[in-house]
Design a protein around this motif. Sequence first.
Motif, PDB file in Angstrom:
ATOM      1  N   SER A  31       0.825  -1.212   0.000  1.00 57.07           N
ATOM      2  CA  SER A  31       0.000   0.000   0.000  1.00 57.07           C
ATOM      3  C   SER A  31       0.856   1.258   0.000  1.00 57.07           C
ATOM      4  N   ALA A  35       1.148   4.209  -2.810  1.00 51.14           N
ATOM      5  CA  ALA A  35       0.911   5.610  -2.468  1.00 51.14           C
ATOM      6  C   ALA A  35       2.079   6.486  -2.898  1.00 51.14           C
ATOM      7  N   ARG A  38       1.846   7.217  -6.463  1.00 50.92           N
ATOM      8  CA  ARG A  38       0.785   8.188  -6.775  1.00 50.92           C
ATOM      9  C   ARG A  38       1.226   9.631  -6.547  1.00 50.92           C
ATOM     10  N   GLN A 208      -2.461   0.053   6.293  1.00 51.42           N
ATOM     11  CA  GLN A 208      -3.531   0.942   5.853  1.00 51.42           C
ATOM     12  C   GLN A 208      -3.788   0.842   4.349  1.00 51.42           C
ATOM     13  N   VAL A 210      -4.211   2.200   0.470  1.00 53.37           N
ATOM     14  CA  VAL A 210      -3.366   3.103  -0.304  1.00 53.37           C
ATOM     15  C   VAL A 210      -3.775   4.554  -0.089  1.00 53.37           C
ATOM     16  N   GLU A 211      -5.075   4.825  -0.087  1.00 57.00           N
ATOM     17  CA  GLU A 211      -5.573   6.197   0.018  1.00 57.00           C
ATOM     18  C   GLU A 211      -5.151   6.861   1.328  1.00 57.00           C
ATOM     19  N   VAL A 212      -5.103   6.091   2.396  1.00 56.84           N
ATOM     20  CA  VAL A 212      -4.695   6.645   3.690  1.00 56.84           C
ATOM     21  C   VAL A 212      -3.225   7.058   3.647  1.00 56.84           C
ATOM     22  N   GLU A 214      -1.491   7.746   0.941  1.00 59.58           N
ATOM     23  CA  GLU A 214      -1.340   8.837  -0.019  1.00 59.58           C
ATOM     24  C   GLU A 214      -1.691  10.177   0.625  1.00 59.58           C
ATOM     25  N   ARG A 215      -2.807  10.218   1.331  1.00 60.19           N
ATOM     26  CA  ARG A 215      -3.221  11.458   1.986  1.00 60.19           C
ATOM     27  C   ARG A 215      -2.174  11.911   2.999  1.00 60.19           C
ATOM     28  N   ARG A 218       0.978  13.345   1.266  1.00 59.18           N
ATOM     29  CA  ARG A 218       0.748  14.689   0.722  1.00 59.18           C
ATOM     30  C   ARG A 218       0.728  15.733   1.838  1.00 59.18           C
ATOM     31  N   GLN A 224      -0.532  18.892  -0.101  1.00 61.40           N
ATOM     32  CA  GLN A 224      -1.957  18.541  -0.069  1.00 61.40           C
ATOM     33  C   GLN A 224      -2.701  19.294  -1.186  1.00 61.40           C
ATOM     34  N   VAL A 228      -9.023  18.536  -0.694  1.00 61.65           N
ATOM     35  CA  VAL A 228      -8.860  17.296   0.058  1.00 61.65           C
ATOM     36  C   VAL A 228      -8.482  17.658   1.470  1.00 61.65           C
TER      37      VAL A 228
END
Length: 231
Positions: A31, A35, A38, A208, A210-212, A214-215, A218, A224, A228
């Motif tokens: 994950s 991220a 990304r 976690q 991937v989105e967690v 990645e956020r 950032r 960021q 978002v």
Amino acid sequence: MAAMTTPSSSHLKIDFVSDVSCPWCAVGLGSLEAAIARVAPRVTAELHFQPFELNPQMPPEGQDTFEHLNQKYGSTREQQAQMREAIRQRGEAVGFVFNPEGRPRIYNTFDAHRLLHWAELEDAAKQVALKKSLLKAYFTDAENPSDPEVLVRLAAAAGLDAARAREILASDEYAAETRARERMYTDAGIHSVPAIIINDQHLISGGQPVEVFERALRQIAGAQPSGVVSA
């Protein structure tokens, strides 16, 4: 007309505290790498793998996996099969293949951590390659990560010197350093893995999505995107 400016890039140091016998560590690494891909190229990261033993008292011959998990958590065969399938699906989502039959035995991983410590001193990229090979050998190929022959072969495949790896395994080199790092992280309050520490100050616990990751990357990098918000 005003000249357009290119956003500056940020580089992150990531310490990935984990064990090679931890399935959620394999999921979490997949994950995290997704991220990182990304957020590139605006955010880049360098991974360093830090030692944590889930079973430091495990004998060299290991223990049957069902027996071990039953003793540790009281889980039944059915519960273990359900968890194994859930982990398999999470791994599949990030490109990691778990053996559908699971891992037959739990092994001692201290020697693997000693080699990973040495690999980091040699080349961070080779440490990453060795870590990923160790996870694949155990969880995909059902190999023994405490077997010196397996460890030497994986070290060589990662671009490390096989003769030097064999020499380290036959001695107690890097044992004190590895123990010291383990204590440093447990003394800091880390008692479960994976634990991902970014820039020595931001902690993300667990495998976690991937989105967690990645956020978090950032936000920590100050990259960021508008619209978002943090979780």
